[in-house]
Design a protein around this motif. Sequence first.
Motif, short mmCIF file in Angstrom:
data_model
loop_
_atom_site.label_atom_id
_atom_site.label_comp_id
_atom_site.label_asym_id
_atom_site.label_seq_id
_atom_site.Cartn_x
_atom_site.Cartn_y
_atom_site.Cartn_z
N VAL A 59 0.83 -1.21 0.00
CA VAL A 59 0.00 0.00 0.00
C VAL A 59 0.87 1.26 0.00
O VAL A 59 0.60 2.21 -0.74
N GLU A 60 1.92 1.24 0.82
CA GLU A 60 2.75 2.44 0.93
C GLU A 60 3.57 2.71 -0.32
O GLU A 60 3.89 3.86 -0.63
N LYS A 61 3.89 1.66 -1.06
CA LYS A 61 4.56 1.91 -2.34
C LYS A 61 3.61 2.59 -3.31
O LYS A 61 3.99 3.53 -4.03
N ARG A 62 2.35 2.14 -3.31
CA ARG A 62 1.35 2.79 -4.16
C ARG A 62 1.15 4.24 -3.72
O ARG A 62 0.98 5.14 -4.55
N ARG A 63 1.19 4.49 -2.41
CA ARG A 63 1.03 5.86 -1.91
C ARG A 63 2.22 6.73 -2.35
O ARG A 63 2.04 7.90 -2.70
N LEU A 64 3.41 6.17 -2.29
CA LEU A 64 4.60 6.88 -2.75
C LEU A 64 4.45 7.27 -4.22
O LEU A 64 4.70 8.42 -4.61
N GLN A 65 4.04 6.32 -5.04
CA GLN A 65 3.88 6.59 -6.47
C GLN A 65 2.75 7.59 -6.73
O GLN A 65 2.86 8.44 -7.61
N PHE A 66 1.68 7.49 -5.94
CA PHE A 66 0.56 8.45 -6.05
C PHE A 66 1.08 9.86 -5.79
O PHE A 66 0.73 10.81 -6.51
N ALA A 67 1.91 10.02 -4.76
CA ALA A 67 2.45 11.34 -4.42
C ALA A 67 3.25 11.92 -5.58
O ALA A 67 3.13 13.11 -5.90
N TYR A 68 4.07 11.09 -6.20
CA TYR A 68 4.85 11.57 -7.34
C TYR A 68 3.96 11.90 -8.53
O TYR A 68 4.05 12.97 -9.13
N GLU A 69 3.07 10.97 -8.87
CA GLU A 69 2.26 11.12 -10.08
C GLU A 69 1.21 12.22 -9.99
O GLU A 69 0.96 12.93 -10.96
N LYS A 70 0.59 12.36 -8.81
CA LYS A 70 -0.54 13.29 -8.67
C LYS A 70 -0.16 14.63 -8.05
O LYS A 70 -0.86 15.63 -8.26
N LEU A 71 0.92 14.67 -7.27
CA LEU A 71 1.21 15.87 -6.49
C LEU A 71 2.55 16.53 -6.84
O LEU A 71 2.70 17.73 -6.65
N MET A 72 3.50 15.75 -7.32
CA MET A 72 4.84 16.29 -7.55
C MET A 72 5.14 16.55 -9.03
O MET A 72 5.65 17.61 -9.39
#
Length: 341
Positions: free
Chosen positions: A269-282
């Motif tokens: 889950v946390e890897k998906r959250r990490l990728q979400f942060a990059y893709e959607k926010l950064m």
Amino acid sequence: MLKPLLAALALGALVSAPAAAADTKIKFTLGWKTQGSDAAFMLAKDKGYFKEEGLDVQIDQGEGSGATVTRIMSGAWDAGFGDVNAIIQNAAQRPDAAPVMVYQMWNRPPFAVVTKAEAGVKSPKDLEGKTLGGAQGTPTTRLISVFAKTNGVDMEKVKLSNMAPNLQEPMLIRGDIDGAMVFTLTSYFNLVLNRQDPDKDYRWLNFGDYGLDLYSNGMMVSRKLLKENPKAVAGLVKAVNRAAIEIGKDQEAGMKAIEAYDNLVNLAVEKRRLQFAYEKLMVSPEAAEIGLGDIKDDRMKKAIDIVVQGYGLPRAPEPSEIFSREFLPARAERELVYTAN
């Protein structure tokens, strides 16, 4: 006589030799409990990037990205990962005490209204006649009136229900509310953990897509640290930037650092959250233009005006009170290349 003389000389050399400089101790607070989106800080510590800058960084779990600001203002923490909008809120009232953002990581805001797809909410105007649940005092709930005004929504026709943050997704799933005013990085994965499909079965009205072009989380430091030890601030920024750029190309490296810090996290889950942060926010056109960590002053000024309106603040701080680019590495060192892996 020779041996006693040599021994005396050696002892004298030891006494007169300057002691090695100790690493500067920094107390750092996260925005919340351990999450994949915190990986840059863990990697910078795990790989010794902080150490290379002469820093001994203690990383503590947080109580909310807004609480990072009040923690630093208390003097108990020197730096942290938190919401720039909370800096704006405090700088409007206590300009000499509010921390300063020195590395803007999330170029896009994570504030949104989420509804079930079956509710038929395709635009903000469709929220009229609906019941929205939210936690009092969060940026999303505080800014919902600005969101509504910007998009022609009559808030007299929207019912707001106050609730604890951990009840939002369960109540939305059960149909007790029509929508929730959320922090996407949290809510998306709360739905995942509740065996929901947040992409297929839910719709997201992201504030950034509907006129509230705000910045969000990044690394901030106390004014005390900024004034008394600018070298430490520069070292923090350099180490975190190095780690953030590295994770863009290798998320597994980030997850190893997360696991080393807290082996109880759900790594998948946390890897998906990490990728979400990059893709959607950064990752964004602006970040591609000016590099990770920087802002555009004119955009920040508009963002400040939005926050002032939403929070009813007594004044609008200048962008220079909120953000300093003084410690950013060269533009070439802040080129974010992201590849999901």
